[in-house]
Motif scaffolding. Sequence first.
Motif, PDB file in Angstrom:
ATOM      1  N   ALA A   9       2.556   8.866   3.047  1.00  0.00           N
ATOM      2  CA  ALA A   9       3.374   7.658   3.011  1.00  0.00           C
ATOM      3  C   ALA A   9       3.788   7.284   1.597  1.00  0.00           C
ATOM      4  CB  ALA A   9       2.614   6.496   3.647  1.00  0.00           C
ATOM      5  N   GLY A  10       3.183   7.916   0.596  1.00  0.00           N
ATOM      6  CA  GLY A  10       3.545   7.664  -0.793  1.00  0.00           C
ATOM      7  C   GLY A  10       2.719   6.559  -1.415  1.00  0.00           C
ATOM      8  N   GLU A  11       3.227   6.033  -2.529  1.00  0.00           N
ATOM      9  CA  GLU A  11       2.465   5.099  -3.334  1.00  0.00           C
ATOM     10  C   GLU A  11       2.544   3.657  -2.862  1.00  0.00           C
ATOM     11  OE1 GLU A  11       0.516   5.751  -6.141  1.00  0.00           O
ATOM     12  OE2 GLU A  11       0.718   7.774  -5.374  1.00  0.00           O
ATOM     13  N   LYS A  12       3.487   3.324  -1.995  1.00  0.00           N
ATOM     14  CA  LYS A  12       3.689   1.933  -1.616  1.00  0.00           C
ATOM     15  C   LYS A  12       2.426   1.312  -1.041  1.00  0.00           C
ATOM     16  CE  LYS A  12       6.752  -1.055   1.049  1.00  0.00           C
ATOM     17  NZ  LYS A  12       7.880  -1.093   2.002  1.00  0.00           N
ATOM     18  N   MET A  13       2.007   0.201  -1.623  1.00  0.00           N
ATOM     19  CA  MET A  13       0.846  -0.554  -1.166  1.00  0.00           C
ATOM     20  C   MET A  13      -0.434   0.275  -1.161  1.00  0.00           C
ATOM     21  SD  MET A  13       2.037  -3.550  -0.738  1.00  0.00           S
ATOM     22  CE  MET A  13       0.782  -4.407   0.188  1.00  0.00           C
ATOM     23  N   GLN A  14      -0.543   1.211  -2.080  1.00  0.00           N
ATOM     24  CA  GLN A  14      -1.705   2.081  -2.067  1.00  0.00           C
ATOM     25  C   GLN A  14      -2.437   2.134  -3.407  1.00  0.00           C
ATOM     26  OE1 GLN A  14      -3.102   3.606   0.571  1.00  0.00           O
ATOM     27  NE2 GLN A  14      -1.611   2.500   1.781  1.00  0.00           N
ATOM     28  N   VAL A  15      -2.162   1.204  -4.301  1.00  0.00           N
ATOM     29  CA  VAL A  15      -2.832   1.184  -5.605  1.00  0.00           C
ATOM     30  C   VAL A  15      -3.454  -0.182  -5.853  1.00  0.00           C
ATOM     31  CG1 VAL A  15      -2.557   1.434  -8.104  1.00  0.00           C
ATOM     32  CG2 VAL A  15      -1.270   2.923  -6.556  1.00  0.00           C
ATOM     33  N   TYR A  16      -4.750  -0.176  -6.167  1.00  0.00           N
ATOM     34  CA  TYR A  16      -5.450  -1.404  -6.543  1.00  0.00           C
ATOM     35  C   TYR A  16      -5.705  -1.384  -8.043  1.00  0.00           C
ATOM     36  CZ  TYR A  16      -6.568  -2.138  -1.587  1.00  0.00           C
ATOM     37  OH  TYR A  16      -6.488  -2.336  -0.234  1.00  0.00           O
ATOM     38  N   ARG A  17      -5.633  -2.579  -8.651  1.00  0.00           N
ATOM     39  CA  ARG A  17      -5.934  -2.698 -10.078  1.00  0.00           C
ATOM     40  C   ARG A  17      -6.849  -3.891 -10.300  1.00  0.00           C
ATOM     41  NH1 ARG A  17      -0.569  -1.032  -9.892  1.00  0.00           N
ATOM     42  NH2 ARG A  17      -0.063   0.775 -11.199  1.00  0.00           N
ATOM     43  N   PHE A  18      -7.862  -3.693 -11.158  1.00  0.00           N
ATOM     44  CA  PHE A  18      -8.733  -4.805 -11.556  1.00  0.00           C
ATOM     45  C   PHE A  18      -9.393  -4.464 -12.877  1.00  0.00           C
ATOM     46  CE2 PHE A  18     -11.474  -1.947  -9.176  1.00  0.00           C
ATOM     47  CZ  PHE A  18     -12.650  -1.920  -9.918  1.00  0.00           C
ATOM     48  N   SER A  19      -9.429  -5.427 -13.774  1.00  0.00           N
ATOM     49  CA  SER A  19     -10.118  -5.299 -15.074  1.00  0.00           C
ATOM     50  C   SER A  19      -9.760  -4.000 -15.798  1.00  0.00           C
ATOM     51  CB  SER A  19     -11.633  -5.371 -14.867  1.00  0.00           C
ATOM     52  OG  SER A  19     -11.995  -6.574 -14.235  1.00  0.00           O
ATOM     53  N   GLY A  20      -8.512  -3.574 -15.683  1.00  0.00           N
ATOM     54  CA  GLY A  20      -8.061  -2.355 -16.353  1.00  0.00           C
ATOM     55  C   GLY A  20      -8.243  -1.092 -15.530  1.00  0.00           C
ATOM     56  N   TRP A  21      -8.965  -1.185 -14.430  1.00  0.00           N
ATOM     57  CA  TRP A  21      -9.188  -0.020 -13.562  1.00  0.00           C
ATOM     58  C   TRP A  21      -8.023   0.145 -12.601  1.00  0.00           C
ATOM     59  CZ3 TRP A  21     -13.193   3.453 -13.809  1.00  0.00           C
ATOM     60  CH2 TRP A  21     -14.223   3.132 -14.706  1.00  0.00           C
ATOM     61  N   ARG A  22      -7.736   1.386 -12.237  1.00  0.00           N
ATOM     62  CA  ARG A  22      -6.655   1.696 -11.296  1.00  0.00           C
ATOM     63  C   ARG A  22      -7.217   2.604 -10.200  1.00  0.00           C
ATOM     64  NH1 ARG A  22      -2.512   5.566 -10.511  1.00  0.00           N
ATOM     65  NH2 ARG A  22      -0.495   4.651  -9.903  1.00  0.00           N
ATOM     66  N   ILE A  23      -7.114   2.154  -8.943  1.00  0.00           N
ATOM     67  CA  ILE A  23      -7.650   2.892  -7.811  1.00  0.00           C
ATOM     68  C   ILE A  23      -6.476   3.319  -6.929  1.00  0.00           C
ATOM     69  CG2 ILE A  23      -9.391   2.903  -5.990  1.00  0.00           C
ATOM     70  CD1 ILE A  23     -10.416   2.068  -8.815  1.00  0.00           C
ATOM     71  N   ASN A  24      -6.152   4.602  -6.945  1.00  0.00           N
ATOM     72  CA  ASN A  24      -5.046   5.121  -6.156  1.00  0.00           C
ATOM     73  C   ASN A  24      -5.591   5.595  -4.810  1.00  0.00           C
ATOM     74  OD1 ASN A  24      -3.028   6.818  -4.980  1.00  0.00           O
ATOM     75  ND2 ASN A  24      -2.052   6.984  -6.992  1.00  0.00           N
ATOM     76  N   ILE A  25      -5.302   4.842  -3.755  1.00  0.00           N
ATOM     77  CA  ILE A  25      -5.842   5.159  -2.438  1.00  0.00           C
ATOM     78  C   ILE A  25      -5.198   6.420  -1.876  1.00  0.00           C
ATOM     79  CG2 ILE A  25      -6.248   4.270  -0.117  1.00  0.00           C
ATOM     80  CD1 ILE A  25      -7.684   2.798  -2.434  1.00  0.00           C
ATOM     81  N   SER A  26      -3.925   6.633  -2.152  1.00  0.00           N
ATOM     82  CA  SER A  26      -3.227   7.797  -1.613  1.00  0.00           C
ATOM     83  C   SER A  26      -3.811   9.097  -2.148  1.00  0.00           C
ATOM     84  CB  SER A  26      -1.735   7.722  -1.944  1.00  0.00           C
ATOM     85  OG  SER A  26      -1.152   6.577  -1.372  1.00  0.00           O
ATOM     86  N   SER A  27      -3.977   9.183  -3.461  1.00  0.00           N
ATOM     87  CA  SER A  27      -4.495  10.412  -4.072  1.00  0.00           C
ATOM     88  C   SER A  27      -6.012  10.385  -4.248  1.00  0.00           C
ATOM     89  CB  SER A  27      -3.849  10.629  -5.436  1.00  0.00           C
ATOM     90  OG  SER A  27      -4.160   9.562  -6.331  1.00  0.00           O
TER      91      SER A  27
END
Length: 240
Positions: free
Chosen positions: A131-149
């Motif tokens: 489905a790609g990157e849409k609505m699939q990345v979380y960010r907090f305190s400088g961290w990046r969590i890519n749910i898709s990859s």
Amino acid sequence: MTEAASILLVEDDAEIGELISRYLSANQFEVSAVRDGAAMDAALAKRRFELVLLDLNLPGEDGLSICRRLRASKNLPIIIVTAQGEDVDKIIGLEMGADDYVAKPFNPRELLARIKSVLRRANASSEDADAGEKMQVYRFSGWRINISSREVTAPAGTKVAMTGAEFDLLHALCEHPNRVLTRDQLINLTHGPTAGPFERSIDTLISRLRQKIEIDAKSPRLIQTVRSEGYMLSAQVTRS
């Protein structure tokens, strides 16, 4: 998940291997059985499998070493099937990257339910990636969590390796920031209602996550313990 999902069974006991193979084949799975790590490597080099059922007590390279090696090189669901039922074995298997754990003797229906559950989660992750990157990345305190990859990037920009179980737990925390989640809730969010073997492993996973994302794991600021209740991700989380 397809009706004929392919499973690679790594089991040195021929009788048990035949019983498992026959039962899963009768339930619309395609099963290939091998007896050690070398044969497993040869099978994986020849074709694609959707899940590995892995015994721990194997001749030559042991199952935990195989599990660690598989997780480091492949995004392939792994269920450990073993006679070793002690909690420490379950936790070690989880730490090595197993997606689930079934202790012998087991009810074949339980094994089947766990296989279907793990494959559903793997299939859902694959669909998210498509489905790609849409609505699939979380960010907090400088961290990046890519749910898709399923990639975790530190504030400094470096990738942080995580087991499947660690990533799923971090994902669950990101979805419910600043909210206390009990151990039971975390189990259900990460592994669903068939997650019995993981009941005592949440504390271990939390500890490992803290070692990877906290500045000081002994004095955590991001993943907070709420006494007698559970855990909470204490951060402002954005989703994009």
